[in-house]
Structure formats: structure tokens, C-alpha cells
Design a protein around this motif. Structure first.
Motif, PDB file in Angstrom:
ATOM      1  N   ASP A  71       0.841  -1.194   0.000  1.00  0.00           N
ATOM      2  CA  ASP A  71       0.000   0.000   0.000  1.00  0.00           C
ATOM      3  C   ASP A  71       0.879   1.247   0.000  1.00  0.00           C
ATOM      4  OD1 ASP A  71      -2.365  -1.433   0.081  1.00  0.00           O
ATOM      5  OD2 ASP A  71      -2.476  -1.403   2.270  1.00  0.00           O
ATOM      6  N   PRO A  72       0.444   2.333  -0.644  1.00  0.00           N
ATOM      7  CA  PRO A  72       1.245   3.560  -0.628  1.00  0.00           C
ATOM      8  C   PRO A  72       1.297   4.174   0.771  1.00  0.00           C
ATOM      9  CG  PRO A  72      -0.817   3.907  -1.816  1.00  0.00           C
ATOM     10  CD  PRO A  72      -0.748   2.459  -1.474  1.00  0.00           C
ATOM     11  N   VAL A  73       2.424   4.783   1.111  1.00  0.00           N
ATOM     12  CA  VAL A  73       2.577   5.435   2.411  1.00  0.00           C
ATOM     13  C   VAL A  73       1.667   6.656   2.489  1.00  0.00           C
ATOM     14  CG1 VAL A  73       4.208   6.685   3.879  1.00  0.00           C
ATOM     15  CG2 VAL A  73       4.899   4.570   2.767  1.00  0.00           C
ATOM     16  N   ILE A  74       1.520   7.374   1.371  1.00  0.00           N
ATOM     17  CA  ILE A  74       0.626   8.538   1.336  1.00  0.00           C
ATOM     18  C   ILE A  74      -0.795   8.027   1.113  1.00  0.00           C
ATOM     19  CG2 ILE A  74       0.013  10.651   0.117  1.00  0.00           C
ATOM     20  CD1 ILE A  74       2.943  10.975  -0.610  1.00  0.00           C
ATOM     21  N   LYS A  75      -1.589   8.042   2.179  1.00  0.00           N
ATOM     22  CA  LYS A  75      -2.979   7.600   2.084  1.00  0.00           C
ATOM     23  C   LYS A  75      -3.852   8.695   1.462  1.00  0.00           C
ATOM     24  CE  LYS A  75      -2.287   3.819   4.500  1.00  0.00           C
ATOM     25  NZ  LYS A  75      -1.390   2.969   3.768  1.00  0.00           N
ATOM     26  N   GLU A  76      -3.587   9.926   1.851  1.00  0.00           N
ATOM     27  CA  GLU A  76      -4.376  11.066   1.364  1.00  0.00           C
ATOM     28  C   GLU A  76      -3.463  12.276   1.276  1.00  0.00           C
ATOM     29  OE1 GLU A  76      -7.729  12.962  -0.007  1.00  0.00           O
ATOM     30  OE2 GLU A  76      -7.734  10.895   0.659  1.00  0.00           O
ATOM     31  N   ILE A  77      -3.587  13.016   0.190  1.00  0.00           N
ATOM     32  CA  ILE A  77      -2.874  14.278   0.029  1.00  0.00           C
ATOM     33  C   ILE A  77      -3.889  15.252  -0.562  1.00  0.00           C
ATOM     34  CG2 ILE A  77      -1.885  13.590  -2.203  1.00  0.00           C
ATOM     35  CD1 ILE A  77       0.669  15.129  -1.319  1.00  0.00           C
ATOM     36  N   GLN A  78      -4.222  16.284   0.198  1.00  0.00           N
ATOM     37  CA  GLN A  78      -5.364  17.129  -0.138  1.00  0.00           C
ATOM     38  C   GLN A  78      -4.966  18.600  -0.157  1.00  0.00           C
ATOM     39  OE1 GLN A  78      -8.425  16.750   2.770  1.00  0.00           O
ATOM     40  NE2 GLN A  78      -9.856  18.051   1.685  1.00  0.00           N
ATOM     41  N   ARG A  79      -5.314  19.298  -1.220  1.00  0.00           N
ATOM     42  CA  ARG A  79      -5.059  20.732  -1.369  1.00  0.00           C
ATOM     43  C   ARG A  79      -6.067  21.498  -0.533  1.00  0.00           C
ATOM     44  NH1 ARG A  79      -2.338  25.220  -2.280  1.00  0.00           N
ATOM     45  NH2 ARG A  79      -2.582  26.282  -4.261  1.00  0.00           N
ATOM     46  N   LEU A  80      -5.604  22.504   0.207  1.00  0.00           N
ATOM     47  CA  LEU A  80      -6.502  23.283   1.053  1.00  0.00           C
ATOM     48  C   LEU A  80      -6.738  24.686   0.506  1.00  0.00           C
ATOM     49  CD1 LEU A  80      -5.099  22.160   4.486  1.00  0.00           C
ATOM     50  CD2 LEU A  80      -7.230  21.470   3.419  1.00  0.00           C
ATOM     51  N   SER A  81      -5.691  25.459   0.343  1.00  0.00           N
ATOM     52  CA  SER A  81      -5.814  26.815  -0.166  1.00  0.00           C
ATOM     53  C   SER A  81      -5.760  26.777  -1.687  1.00  0.00           C
ATOM     54  CB  SER A  81      -4.677  27.672   0.383  1.00  0.00           C
ATOM     55  OG  SER A  81      -4.804  28.996  -0.041  1.00  0.00           O
ATOM     56  N   LYS A  82      -6.754  27.357  -2.313  1.00  0.00           N
ATOM     57  CA  LYS A  82      -6.834  27.340  -3.773  1.00  0.00           C
ATOM     58  C   LYS A  82      -6.720  28.765  -4.300  1.00  0.00           C
ATOM     59  CE  LYS A  82      -9.659  23.309  -3.522  1.00  0.00           C
ATOM     60  NZ  LYS A  82     -10.852  22.890  -2.900  1.00  0.00           N
ATOM     61  N   PRO A  83      -6.412  28.938  -5.583  1.00  0.00           N
ATOM     62  CA  PRO A  83      -6.299  30.295  -6.116  1.00  0.00           C
ATOM     63  C   PRO A  83      -7.576  31.120  -5.958  1.00  0.00           C
ATOM     64  CG  PRO A  83      -5.319  28.759  -7.644  1.00  0.00           C
ATOM     65  CD  PRO A  83      -5.984  27.942  -6.578  1.00  0.00           C
ATOM     66  N   GLY A  84      -8.735  30.476  -6.017  1.00  0.00           N
ATOM     67  CA  GLY A  84      -9.987  31.200  -5.881  1.00  0.00           C
ATOM     68  C   GLY A  84     -10.400  31.438  -4.437  1.00  0.00           C
ATOM     69  N   LEU A  85      -9.841  30.655  -3.507  1.00  0.00           N
ATOM     70  CA  LEU A  85     -10.189  30.794  -2.094  1.00  0.00           C
ATOM     71  C   LEU A  85      -8.967  30.446  -1.252  1.00  0.00           C
ATOM     72  CD1 LEU A  85     -12.344  31.309   0.072  1.00  0.00           C
ATOM     73  CD2 LEU A  85     -12.890  28.888  -0.035  1.00  0.00           C
ATOM     74  N   ARG A  86      -8.206  31.457  -0.900  1.00  0.00           N
ATOM     75  CA  ARG A  86      -7.019  31.252  -0.073  1.00  0.00           C
ATOM     76  C   ARG A  86      -7.431  31.019   1.373  1.00  0.00           C
ATOM     77  NH1 ARG A  86      -2.944  30.188  -3.566  1.00  0.00           N
ATOM     78  NH2 ARG A  86      -2.829  31.768  -5.174  1.00  0.00           N
ATOM     79  N   LYS A  87      -6.718  30.118   2.059  1.00  0.00           N
ATOM     80  CA  LYS A  87      -6.993  29.829   3.466  1.00  0.00           C
ATOM     81  C   LYS A  87      -5.755  30.132   4.287  1.00  0.00           C
ATOM     82  CE  LYS A  87     -10.549  26.476   2.708  1.00  0.00           C
ATOM     83  NZ  LYS A  87     -11.056  25.150   2.945  1.00  0.00           N
ATOM     84  N   TYR A  88      -5.905  31.056   5.209  1.00  0.00           N
ATOM     85  CA  TYR A  88      -4.806  31.466   6.074  1.00  0.00           C
ATOM     86  C   TYR A  88      -5.156  31.121   7.513  1.00  0.00           C
ATOM     87  CZ  TYR A  88      -3.290  34.193   2.056  1.00  0.00           C
ATOM     88  OH  TYR A  88      -2.881  34.586   0.804  1.00  0.00           O
ATOM     89  N   VAL A  89      -4.129  30.802   8.292  1.00  0.00           N
ATOM     90  CA  VAL A  89      -4.323  30.528   9.717  1.00  0.00           C
ATOM     91  C   VAL A  89      -3.281  31.304  10.507  1.00  0.00           C
ATOM     92  CG1 VAL A  89      -5.362  28.247   9.476  1.00  0.00           C
ATOM     93  CG2 VAL A  89      -2.901  28.443   9.586  1.00  0.00           C
TER      94      VAL A  89
END
Length: 132
Positions: A71-89
Motif C-alpha cells: 500500500d502507498p505510504v501517502i494515504k491522502e494528500i489534499q489541497r486546502l488553499s486554492k487560487p480562488g479561495l485562499r486559506k490562512y491561519v
């Protein structure tokens, strides 16, 4: 034409690991190189190589698999901040992925790093992706 090169980078890794490829080639950029270094340091990929052929260059990433189950070590890789909606913390709201088992990659004023490193430096920034 790719409008979001980081999403393309993550999708290439996701698709290659889902189909069992050993190596994936991705067009290079500085932020992609930094994300690749973080994935290697955190143990999500086996190795990487930066090739400087052509005007842009490429990143060759050797994907990592579990030796017993394949099985691949990376189970999930998900983009959060997108060009149309930036997400800052802020530094006090840095996310924990699967209660600390995964990582979140953040672009800060001091460079690209994991949320654990940003927490130690008391930095916030743009959420790039989750990896687990």
C-alpha cells in the motif's frame, strides 16, 4: 494550461501512488521543491531528484510503499488553499491532522514548513495541503 500548479503536483503524486508507479516526474518550481523536501524529511516519499534540463526543470519523486502490504505510504494528500479561495491561519490556530499522525504544510513568511515547525516558531501562514 494549468491554473493551479500545486494542485497539479499533488494530483500527480496521488494518481501515481494509486496506480502503483515507482517514480513520478513533475515540472519544477521553487515551492514544489520545498514541498518535496518536506515530504522526504517526514518520510512520505523514498527519494527525490531535481533535474535542471530545459527551461523549467523537473522533479523526479520515488514513491514509498509498505513492504508487506504494498500500500502507498501517502494515504491522502489534499489541497486546502486554492487560487480562488485562499486559506490562512494564525499561529494560534494551526491545524493538527489526524491528531498528529499526519502533517499540514504551510507557507509562512520564513518559508514553507510543517505546522509543527510553524508552531515552534510562532508563525501563521497559508495552508497548502494535508498529508497522511
Amino acid at each position: 494550461m494549468v491554473t493551479d500548479p500545486i494542485a497539479d503536483y499533488l494530483t500527480r503524486i496521488r494518481n501515481a501512488s494509486a496506480t502503483g508507479h515507482k517514480v513520478v516526474s513533475i515540472p519544477a518550481s521553487n515551492i514544489k521543491k520545498e514541498i518535496t523536501k518536506i515530504l522526504f524529511d517526514q518520510g512520505y516519499i523514498l527519494s527525490y531528484k531535481f533535474l535542471d534540463d530545459g527551461p523549467q526543470g523537473d522533479i523526479l519523486i520515488a514513491l514509498k510503499y509498505d513492504p508487506r502490504t504494498k500500500d502507498p505510504v501517502i494515504k491522502e494528500i489534499q489541497r486546502l488553499s486554492k487560487p480562488g479561495l485562499r486559506k490562512y491561519v494564525g499561529a494560534d490556530h494551526l491545524p493538527r491532522v489526524i491528531n498528529g499522525l499526519g502533517i499540514s504544510i504551510i507557507s509562512t513568511s520564513k518559508g514553507v514548513m510543517t505546522s509543527k515547525q510553524a508552531s515552534k516558531l510562532n508563525l501563521g501562514g497559508e495552508l497548502i495541503c494535508y498529508v497522511y
